[in-house]
Design an enzyme around this catalytic site. Structure first.
Site, PDB file in Angstrom:
ATOM      1  N   LYS A 282      15.582  32.215   5.799  1.00 38.05           N
ATOM      2  CA  LYS A 282      14.181  32.098   6.207  1.00 38.05           C
ATOM      3  C   LYS A 282      13.339  33.196   5.546  1.00 38.05           C
ATOM      4  O   LYS A 282      12.251  32.924   5.031  1.00 38.05           O
ATOM      5  CB  LYS A 282      14.073  32.169   7.738  1.00 38.05           C
ATOM      6  CG  LYS A 282      14.630  30.924   8.423  1.00 38.05           C
ATOM      7  CD  LYS A 282      14.795  31.053   9.936  1.00 38.05           C
ATOM      8  CE  LYS A 282      15.423  29.783  10.506  1.00 38.05           C
ATOM      9  NZ  LYS A 282      15.640  29.813  11.965  1.00 38.05           N
TER      10      LYS A 282
ATOM     11  N   GLN B 103      15.578  34.157  16.524  1.00 37.31           N
ATOM     12  CA  GLN B 103      16.725  33.316  16.194  1.00 37.31           C
ATOM     13  C   GLN B 103      17.635  33.167  17.415  1.00 37.31           C
ATOM     14  O   GLN B 103      18.004  34.150  18.051  1.00 37.31           O
ATOM     15  CB  GLN B 103      17.502  33.921  15.006  1.00 37.31           C
ATOM     16  CG  GLN B 103      18.609  33.041  14.464  1.00 37.31           C
ATOM     17  CD  GLN B 103      18.101  31.741  13.825  1.00 37.31           C
ATOM     18  OE1 GLN B 103      16.971  31.656  13.367  1.00 37.31           O
ATOM     19  NE2 GLN B 103      18.932  30.725  13.807  1.00 37.31           N
TER      20      GLN B 103
ATOM     21  N   ASP C 112       8.259  28.254  16.140  1.00 33.49           N
ATOM     22  CA  ASP C 112       9.412  27.407  16.463  1.00 33.49           C
ATOM     23  C   ASP C 112       9.000  26.238  17.363  1.00 33.49           C
ATOM     24  O   ASP C 112       9.773  25.304  17.562  1.00 33.49           O
ATOM     25  CB  ASP C 112      10.478  28.224  17.191  1.00 33.49           C
ATOM     26  CG  ASP C 112      11.635  28.604  16.273  1.00 33.49           C
ATOM     27  OD1 ASP C 112      11.967  27.802  15.381  1.00 33.49           O
ATOM     28  OD2 ASP C 112      12.213  29.683  16.474  1.00 33.49           O
TER      29      ASP C 112
HETATM   30  N1  GUN Z   1      19.033  28.468  16.094  1.00 35.87           N
HETATM   31  C1  GUN Z   1      19.409  27.273  15.618  1.00 35.87           C
HETATM   32  N2  GUN Z   1      18.341  26.559  15.210  1.00 35.87           N
HETATM   33  C2  GUN Z   1      17.255  27.322  15.446  1.00 35.87           C
HETATM   34  C3  GUN Z   1      15.852  27.138  15.237  1.00 35.87           C
HETATM   35  O1  GUN Z   1      15.369  26.119  14.755  1.00 35.87           O
HETATM   36  N3  GUN Z   1      15.067  28.170  15.609  1.00 35.87           N
HETATM   37  C4  GUN Z   1      15.572  29.308  16.146  1.00 35.87           C
HETATM   38  N4  GUN Z   1      14.718  30.268  16.492  1.00 35.87           N
HETATM   39  N5  GUN Z   1      16.851  29.511  16.363  1.00 35.87           N
HETATM   40  C5  GUN Z   1      17.683  28.524  16.002  1.00 35.87           C
END
Ligand code: GUN
Length: 304
Positions: A52, A96, A119
């Protein structure tokens, strides 16, 4: 032969569009910014977050990686989120998941300013999404819609069946499909005669989190199958169930001791008319949509 919906190519297309928007903002002296919070040492999370941050760098988005220790408390995390909510150069806050068990995840996600919730996990954004108002939508389901749109798969009037009802994927995917005028059914572990329901699907979205759960008998011939699952399998017997005789996968398994399989059994793809592969399908869109959401959040917050 079923058509493969190429997540890599579609993600690249979206990223290019996002880079253009970032450039347009730069011309006005503005730069979108993302704070990525990575707690502890979960290897998969480290890989995702690194990816990311790298995408931000590629597209010209400012990023700040914050790495609290595994032992962090809910209070410390709330303080961090509060600080990020107040920082003007931060447009998006990404925490995350999963988080260590001592952290109250819901309290934390609720503390993120909805305007910075890239998110799309905050209840305010979930509510806005379901009420048909401008909202930051969760990245993975938003990516599913982009794949369908950009591949020319008609959603209006289609029977769309979503298997899985998570707050992060299943529920928002169903809502987004409804907004595209699909006739939407949500299935889950208590659904009776699941195969009879999934066989009605023109568009089948698998978001269960169980390797190879969707078998060929569950797919209507010619349907579009969207596989959201990312499951790592390291067990030989399980490997054989999915990939026995597949030379490429055999080589990958021999090299890494594991392979990734989605929620759809590979044999079920052969019944489909079109499908997203794993890897190289929906997963690739998730980061692209996070970038798009960060720019959207920046534009909305700065009144563009
Ligand atoms: N963990 C697995 N997928 C995601 C996601 O799309 N966003 C976040 N913040 N954590 C994750």
């Amino acid at each position: 032969m079923a058509r493969i919906l190429d997540g890599v190519a579609i993600a690249a297309e979206i990223k290019q569009e996002v880079a253009q928007q970032v450039k347009a903002m730069a011309a006005r002296g503005l730069r979108p910014g993302l704070a990525a919070v990575l707690v502890g040492n979960v290897p998969a999370s480290q890989i995702y977050v690194r990816s990311k941050v790298r995408s931000c760098e590629e597209l010209g988005i400012y990023s700040d990686l914050i790495t609290p220790p595994e032992t962090v408390s809910t209070d410390e995390m709330l303080k961090l989120v509060d600080e990020l909510n107040g920082r003007d150069e931060i447009d998006g806050i990404l925490i995350q998941l999963p988080l260590p068990s001592q952290v109250d995840v819901k309290a934390l996600l609720d503390a993120v300013a909805p305007a910075k919730d890239v998110d799309g996990f905050h209840p305010v954004n979930a509510g806005r999404l379901q009420a048909g108002r401008p909202a930051l939508a969760p990245c993975t389901p938003a990516g599913v819609i982009e794949i369908l749109k950009r591949s020319g798969i008609a959603m209006a009037g289609a029977n769309a069946v979503v298997v899985g009802r998570s707050d992060i994927v299943g529920k928002p995917a169903a809502m987004l499909l409804l907004h595209q005028n699909a006739t939407v059914t949500i299935c889950h572990s208590k659904t009776r005669d699941l195969a009879a329901v999934t066989r009605q699907a023109d568009i089948l979205v698998a978001a269960i989190g169980r390797p190879g759960f969707i078998t060929p008998d569950m797919v209507k011939p010619g349907a579009t199958v969207i596989d959201v699952g990312i499951n790592r399998i390291a067990d030989r017997a399980q490997f054989d169930r999915f990939f026995r005789g597949n030379e490429k996968r055999e080589a990958a398994f021999a090299k890494h001791g594991s392979v990734i399989v989605g929620d759809v059994h590979p044999a079920a793809f052969q019944v489909a008319g079109a499908y997203t592969p794993v890897p190289g399908g929906v997963g690739r869109l998730t980061i692209a949509m996070l970038m798009a959401n960060t720019v959207q959040a920046a534009r909305m917050r700065r009144g563009l």
